[in-house]
Motif scaffolding. Structure first.
Motif, short mmCIF file in Angstrom:
data_model
loop_
_atom_site.label_atom_id
_atom_site.label_comp_id
_atom_site.label_asym_id
_atom_site.label_seq_id
_atom_site.Cartn_x
_atom_site.Cartn_y
_atom_site.Cartn_z
N GLY A 238 -4.46 0.29 10.22
CA GLY A 238 -4.96 1.74 9.81
C GLY A 238 -4.29 2.22 8.71
O GLY A 238 -4.35 3.53 8.48
N HIS A 242 -1.37 6.98 0.37
CA HIS A 242 -1.19 8.22 -0.11
C HIS A 242 -1.54 8.35 -1.73
O HIS A 242 -1.30 7.26 -2.31
CB HIS A 242 0.15 8.78 0.14
CG HIS A 242 0.32 9.61 1.43
ND1 HIS A 242 1.11 10.82 1.49
CD2 HIS A 242 -0.29 9.28 2.53
CE1 HIS A 242 1.00 10.99 2.97
NE2 HIS A 242 0.19 10.20 3.26
N ASP A 243 -1.93 9.32 -2.12
CA ASP A 243 -2.20 9.36 -3.56
C ASP A 243 -0.76 9.27 -4.44
O ASP A 243 0.32 9.45 -3.89
CB ASP A 243 -2.96 10.63 -4.16
CG ASP A 243 -4.36 10.64 -3.49
OD1 ASP A 243 -5.01 9.67 -4.09
OD2 ASP A 243 -4.94 11.39 -2.72
N ARG A 249 4.20 13.14 -1.71
CA ARG A 249 5.33 12.60 -0.92
C ARG A 249 5.61 13.47 0.14
O ARG A 249 6.57 13.92 0.38
CB ARG A 249 6.41 12.48 -1.76
CG ARG A 249 6.47 11.67 -3.18
CD ARG A 249 6.32 10.33 -2.94
NE ARG A 249 5.21 9.77 -2.41
CZ ARG A 249 4.15 9.62 -3.20
NH1 ARG A 249 4.03 10.05 -4.58
NH2 ARG A 249 2.88 9.17 -2.69
N SER A 250 4.52 13.35 1.05
CA SER A 250 4.58 14.00 2.32
C SER A 250 4.24 13.09 3.60
O SER A 250 3.96 11.78 3.44
CB SER A 250 3.31 14.95 2.37
OG SER A 250 2.17 14.52 2.37
N TYR A 266 1.93 6.38 3.49
CA TYR A 266 0.72 5.92 4.04
C TYR A 266 0.08 6.86 5.16
O TYR A 266 0.59 7.47 5.81
CB TYR A 266 0.54 4.47 4.78
CG TYR A 266 0.66 3.52 4.02
CD1 TYR A 266 -0.59 2.73 3.51
CD2 TYR A 266 1.74 2.83 3.30
CE1 TYR A 266 -0.56 1.83 2.55
CE2 TYR A 266 1.83 2.01 2.66
CZ TYR A 266 0.58 1.23 2.09
OH TYR A 266 0.71 0.27 1.20
N HIS A 267 -1.31 6.95 4.86
CA HIS A 267 -1.99 7.82 6.08
C HIS A 267 -2.28 6.73 7.07
O HIS A 267 -2.48 5.44 6.74
CB HIS A 267 -3.34 8.28 5.75
CG HIS A 267 -3.40 9.37 4.50
ND1 HIS A 267 -2.90 10.72 4.69
CD2 HIS A 267 -3.83 9.29 3.28
CE1 HIS A 267 -2.89 11.12 3.67
NE2 HIS A 267 -3.57 10.49 2.62
N TYR A 268 -2.24 7.11 8.22
CA TYR A 268 -2.43 6.24 9.37
C TYR A 268 -3.73 6.83 9.81
O TYR A 268 -4.00 7.55 10.44
CB TYR A 268 -1.43 5.96 10.38
CG TYR A 268 -0.12 5.14 9.78
CD1 TYR A 268 -0.38 3.73 10.10
CD2 TYR A 268 0.77 5.85 9.23
CE1 TYR A 268 0.67 2.80 9.34
CE2 TYR A 268 1.66 4.98 8.57
CZ TYR A 268 1.58 3.45 8.70
OH TYR A 268 2.57 2.63 8.00
N LEU A 269 -4.89 5.92 9.85
CA LEU A 269 -6.17 6.21 10.38
C LEU A 269 -6.35 4.99 11.78
O LEU A 269 -5.49 4.61 12.14
CB LEU A 269 -7.26 5.57 9.17
CG LEU A 269 -7.11 6.23 7.80
CD1 LEU A 269 -8.07 6.05 6.79
CD2 LEU A 269 -7.00 7.63 8.16
#
Lengths: 578, 603
Positions: A238, A242-243, A249-250, A266-269
């Motif tokens: 997942g 991130h951009d 940086r969040s 990373y976003h976790y999807l």
């Protein structure tokens, strides 16, 4: 005739002799004790490798010396392609042959597709070049490039080929690994720290395997050391990058921004349902999938691999493939035994009760075209090679998923007088002038355009990539200014959308409108009228001839409402447990 | 006789007086406004404020009786429009006192909208008594939300002095002149005496508006087809990142612009009336309440015959839009005359305020069937006609009391510094919900995380905040074509569930979301793009009373209709005249054509 036979015999004899002399012979004088004086507590490498240290770690020409005083002649990783024939080759010639022909070692897919798209070769397939010497070795970079065609080899060497088993790649959280056989078979933790009992190894220093041990069952996290970023592998758990800009940086967790595995946040999807249930890569991906068959393949989908239908059945066969060793039938049901965890899973079978499984035309559709929940849609890749020391503009963009670049920029941005940039060529390991920067137009996960894959089945497409190439020479002169490359056969711009198999499988398929009556899926982008930026959402043809975009007829069929479609969709809406 | 003598004496005295008066006129004439003594040749700011009639002092104050530069300039104001002096200048009794009062009460001067929303969500303050002016005057201890406002938001308001601070910020503010005196290079021809006065105008170019209206809802960007991008600066230009830049180190990409801009090249003021912009005197709590224009005002206009008054005055000031003689003009929802929408005989013309170009409007005598559909009564125009909306998911603030930051209002540094991070941006598939006016409208996220640190730099978990809201606004991305039926009835994100797979299980709707906020370390168990659960449970707050996501009943109805859509895809389809009845019939009458068809494919 007889002469030829004799000649062959003689050649064979000499070859055998030569091969014999190449084999590692255990020296008599140096004993394990010499090593173990310091390396006290080091783990045994594993069953089947009952050799002493020298057999695997001492340079060939030193195998017969009496004693070693320092580490000068020690080979740290005997499985590195440079040494593998001499050490591992004694027993594993067959495997070495396989792996050398495999995409893990040749990187032929990446190399030939990119070279074709940038105009350096006439076709992406059959493959011409490889990262190793299986095919023609990738050419050296041209000293004064003036076109994408003359820049592409440098781009590949310094930007893409960080991930093949000929190199151990960049170092950083999540990225530590070895090269050669050990890149898979010797496990590294994400922080690259040693957790064993060898007293000589500093457990605080990164860059060591977890233990001194070979493994056959390769866990998921090991594969992720390479198969991360927005590539298949990362999607299985997942991950979505991130951009790059510093405002991404969040989040801030308990006062800190989180560490960045693989170089980025990373976003976790949604995970792949197989991952959700606890399966790992090697549960599906067998030795053949990973190490190949000995044939030199030109792209990923060409490698014969485990199919969804092997476990779940499908249009052609209602039940799992009995030839798969891990599947056992138990009454009506089928059980799958995981290699990695030993757990047993009851297999969900392709059900004819599902309306969409009952539509004959769907036989031509990849399971993933409906069951993929999301996809890597990275639009518009701008790359710039800059040989001049001009770093200020990257102050907000120094995190690009490339730990070397990040470290370099941090150093230079803190300096008053800047040094001209240098960066590593991952193929020959040398530092070379210039550095590559990159950026995207937009990255999304919700869109899934369709195309036809190499087997003529409908599959999800992803942009790979829509290049804009810039090159700035050492004087800061602009040689190439955001040039869209031209394909090697003159068939238009070097941008490609490639069919692929998203590892984001959901137990339920997407709604009919995931594809039908869906302009984006049909390849018409997301707006009716486009701008120079939104037109990047329109697919361009794949790089390989036997894959393609939907043609007009297919597109119209997808966007047309037939009586049958209406009824089937209605039934699906009304009744199914999708 | 006596009377005659008196008359002669009076006549004589009168002649004497005239003669005497005439004599004195012969001496050196005393100018009324001695400023002109130096500033001999100053051009007129506009036709309504000629220097020859007004002089300088009436606007710029100062001492008009002195010929000495120092003394003359002593109490002079460079910008008469500045709100701190405007009562003595533009707003004095003979000039525009009424307008000045309205402007001072308008949201552009009070910032009440921002302050109220922040205080409501961060501190639970229901009745906001603070506005920009009170904060400028009082030095009271600021709460967290007020500190955020003063340091991050208060750079955009009419009290701000023009030219203070740098960059785009310097161009903001300036009271009346903020809008009515467009930016221009100060042109001095030959020394101080010959001076080209900056122009005063009511034809306000959109650049003036967008120097403020380019953040938050980003209306001033979206209208022109600009979407604040993820900051890559791609494609690169030469050896630089590209030039599609916004203030604050931001970049944009191009998306389809609003049709009013794209097709008709309309500017902000073409729609936004003087009452909408400068207010009607009421101190509104939100910009939305102050705005006067509606889509219907032009597209379903209410024409009235108007004689004289404001409309004539505005036309006179505009000088491009034709005069209103024997014509009807449209009226806005607050009763302002839309003087640039005129009815000439049977034809309706819209005139662009900047150049007076006439655009003929087609107004159907009767509403089209698709605008009269049963069940769609509550739809706002934007729900279907806005093609995209800027969406900024996850806004992560850090507030460090060990660092200092300038307060926009006091222009002094104080302890506490803010930094803003994000999760991700989107523009497509706007989420729908119900707005405060009980209309189906678009919503966009405003999701605040605040991590606080004390003077020593230590993290303060208890003072840290998480606030999730969805906000409704008109994104200004209008397109002629509407979104398709399926775009709303069948798309999980449009319905407010977020991206993911909507499916039925055991007769009930289930949802498998795509974004996993918990694993993304966001500390919540719902996706950032989810406004509501599939069962109709709201997941995020809104910033207006009454605004909310769809409830369970609404979701059910919208999704139920989705099943019928590909067959019954026409607005005029009979099944929609009374949908409840149609559903009942479908369930009870087995000889309907639906069942016949189904039987054909699924025996």
């Amino acid at each position: 005739m007889l002469g030829t036979y004799r000649k062959i015999c003689a050649i064979m004899f000499f070859l055998l002799l030569a091969a014999g002399s190449l084999q590692a012979v255990i020296p008599e004088a140096v004993t394990d004790g010499d090593c173990l004086n310091c390396h006290e507590g080091i783990e045994h490498i594993g069953k089947g490798h009952d050799f002493d240290c020298r057999a695997c770690h001492l340079k060939r020409q030193r195998q017969r010396v009496d004693s070693i005083q320092d580490h000068q002649f020690i080979i740290r990783n005997p499985s590195d392609p440079e040494h593998v024939d001499f050490f591992c080759g004694t027993c594993h010639q067959e495997e070495i042959k396989l792996i050398n022909a495999s995409l893990h070692a040749t990187a032929a897919g990446i190399i030939n597709q990119t070279r074709y798209l940038w105009g350096a070769q006439k076709a992406a397939y059959p493959p011409e070049y490889s990262a190793n010497s299986t095919l023609k070795p990738l050419p050296e970079a041209v000293p004064h490039p003036n076109s994408p065609k003359t820049l592409v080899d440098d781009f590949l060497r310094r930007k893409c080929l960080r991930c093949h088993i000929g190199t151990k790649g960049a170092e950083g959280i999540g990225l530590y690994r070895a090269s050669g056989c050990a890149s898979c078979h010797v496990l590294y933790s994400d922080d690259g720290k040693y957790q064993g009992h060898d007293r000589a190894i500093d457990s605080e220093k990164a860059g060591y395997p977890i233990r001194h041990r070979f493994v056959r069952r390769i866990p998921l996290f090991q594969c992720l050391h390479c198969h991360n970023h927005n590539h298949v592998g990362g999607d299985y758990v997942g991950m979505f990058e991130h951009d790059y800009d510093k405002s991404y940086r969040s989040p801030v967790i308990e006062g800190y921004t989180a560490p960045r595995p693989y170089g980025l946040d990373y976003h976790y999807l949604a995970m792949d349902v197989h991952a959700e249930r606890g399966m790992e890569c090697t549960d599906c991906h067998t030795k053949t999938d990973v190490m190949g068959t000995g044939t030199v393949y030109g792209y990923e989908a060409e490698v014969p691999k485990t199919q969804c239908s092997d476990c779940h059945g499908g249009f052609c066969q209602p039940t799992p493939n009995k030839a798969v060793a891990n599947i056992k039938s138990e009454g009506e049901a089928f059980l799958f035994r995981s290699n990695t965890s030993g757990r047993k899973f009851k297999l969900a079978l392709f059900s004819k009760d599902v309306v969409s499984h009952n539509i004959p035309q769907h036989k031509e559709v990849r399971c993933g075209a409906c069951h993929a929940q999301w996809s890597y849609q990275d639009y518009g890749l701008s790359v710039m090679r800059d040989d001049s020391p001009d770093y200020g503009k990257w102050a907000r963009l120094l995190i690009q998923g490339d730990p070397y670049l990040e470290g370099f920029l941090r150093k230079e941005l803190n300096r008053v007088a800047n040094q001209p940039p240098v960066s590593p060529d991952w193929l020959d390991g040398n530092m070379k002038p210039g550095i590559w920067y990159s950026g995207w137009r937009a990255r999304r996960w919700e869109f899934m355009p369709l195309g036809l894959d190499s087997k003529g089945k409908y599959a999800v497409l992803r942009p790979r990539y829509q290049y804009f190439v810039s090159y700035i020479d050492k004087n800061g002169d602009v040689v190439l200014d955001s040039v869209a490359p031209k394909r090697g056969d003159g068939k238009g711009v070097g941008w490609a959308f490639m069919p692929y198999r998203p590892h984001t499988i959901s137990p339920v398929g997407r709604k009919c409108e995931g594809c039908h009556l869906n302009e984006t899926a049909a390849g018409r982008g997301i707006f009716r009228a486009n701008t120079c930026d939104s037109e990047l959402f329109l697919p361009s043809p794949p790089a390989i001839d036997h894959m393609r975009l939907l043609n007009k007829k297919e597109r119209d069929r997808l966007l047309r409402v037939t009586e049958e479609y209406r009824v089937k969709r209605f039934l699906d809406e009304l009744t199914t447990t999708r | 006789m006596n009377n005659k003598a008196i008359l002669i004496i009076l006549l004589f005295l009168g002649i004497l007086l005239i003669y005497k008066e005439h004599k004195t006129q012969k001496g050196f004439p005393l100018p009324e406004d001695r400023c002109m003594f130096c500033h001999k040749d100053v051009s007129d700011p506009d036709a309504s404020h000629p220097v020859s009639a007004f002089g300088c002092q009436s606007c710029h104050l100062g001492n008009p009786f002195s010929l000495d530069k120092e003394r003359g300039h002593l109490t002079m104001v460079k910008n008469p429009g500045d709100l701190s002096v405007v009562d003595k200048t533009c707003g004095k009794p003979d000039c525009h006192p009424e307008v000045v009062i309205r402007v001072k009460n308008s949201v552009m001067a009070t910032n009440r909208g921002i302050i109220k929303v922040l205080r409501y969500h961060w501190e639970g303050v229901e009745k906001n008594d603070i506005d920009l002016k009170t904060l400028m005057v009082s030095g009271e201890k600021k709460t967290l939300s007020v500190d955020l406002y003063t340091k991050m938001c208060a750079g955009c308001h009419l009290w701000k002095k023009r030219s203070s601070m740098g960059g785009e910020v310097a161009r903001r503010g300036g009271g009346c002149s903020g809008c009515h005196v467009p930016d221009q290079v100060r042109a001095q021809t030959h020394g101080v005496g010959h001076f080209k006065h900056p122009k005063i105008t009511t034809r306000i170019p959109s650049e003036t508006c967008t120097r403020c209206h380019n953040r938050s809802a980003r209306i001033g960007l979206s209208y022109f087809g600009k979407f604040e991008s993820e900051g890559y600066g791609t494609p690169y230009e030469g050896n630089e990142l590209n030039n599609r830049r916004l203030s604050g180190g931001r970049f944009y990409i191009n998306l389809p612009a609003d049709v009013h801009h794209n097709k008709a090249k309309m500017e902000c003021i073409d729609c936004h009336t003087e009452k909408g912009v400068m207010g009607d005197g009421k101190r509104y709590d939100s910009l939305k309440d102050q705005v006067d224009i509606t889509c219907e005002a032009c597209h379903k206009p209410d024409f009235r015959e108007i004689k004289g008054g404001l409309a004539e005055k505005l036309v006179f000031l505009n000088k491009r839009v034709p005069r209103i003689v024997n014509k009807e003009v449209a009226i806005s929802k607050k009763g302002s005359p839309l003087y640039n929408l005129q009815k000439v005989g049977e034809a309706v013309f819209f005139y662009r305020k900047m150049d007076g170009k006439a655009i003929e409007m087609k107004i159907p005598a009767r509403e089209e069937i698709y605008h009269r559909m049963t069940g769609h009564e509550r739809l706002s125009c934007q729900a279907c006609h806005s093609s995209w909306i800027p969406q900024c998911y996850g806004c992560h603030y850090t507030y460090r009391q060990d660092q200092r930051q300038v307060d926009w209002l006091s222009k002094r540094e104080s302890s506490g510094s803010w930094r803003e991070l994000r999760s991700y941006l989107r523009f497509s598939k706007p989420t729908l919900g119900i707005n405060s006016k009980n209309k189906v409208a678009l919503f966009s996220p405003c999701q605040i995380y605040v991590s606080q640190f004390d003077e020593e730099g230590r993290y303060l978990p208890k003072e840290s905040l998480k606030i999730f809201t969805m906000t409704s606004f008109d994104p200004h991305t209008t397109q002629k074509e509407s979104r398709s039926c399926l775009d709303c009835h069948g798309d999980a994100k449009s319905l407010g569930l977020g991206e993911g797979i909507l499916h039925k299980q055991g007769g009930n709707w289930r949802f498998r979301p795509t974004y996993d906020a918990w694993r993304s370390s966001l500390g919540i168990h719902f996706p950032l793009d989810a406004f509501v659960t599939v069962d109709g449970k709201p997941l995020q707050a809104t910033s207006r009373k009454g605004a909310r996501p769809f409830n369970q009943e609404e979701l059910k109805r919208i999704m139920a209709l989705n099943s019928c859509l590909p067959c019954h895809s026409e607005y005029k389809d009979k099944v929609y005249f009374n949908f409840d009845e149609s559903i009942k019939r479908f369930q009870t009458e087995k000889d309907l054509p639906c069942w016949e068809l189904i039987g054909k494919y699924a025996p």
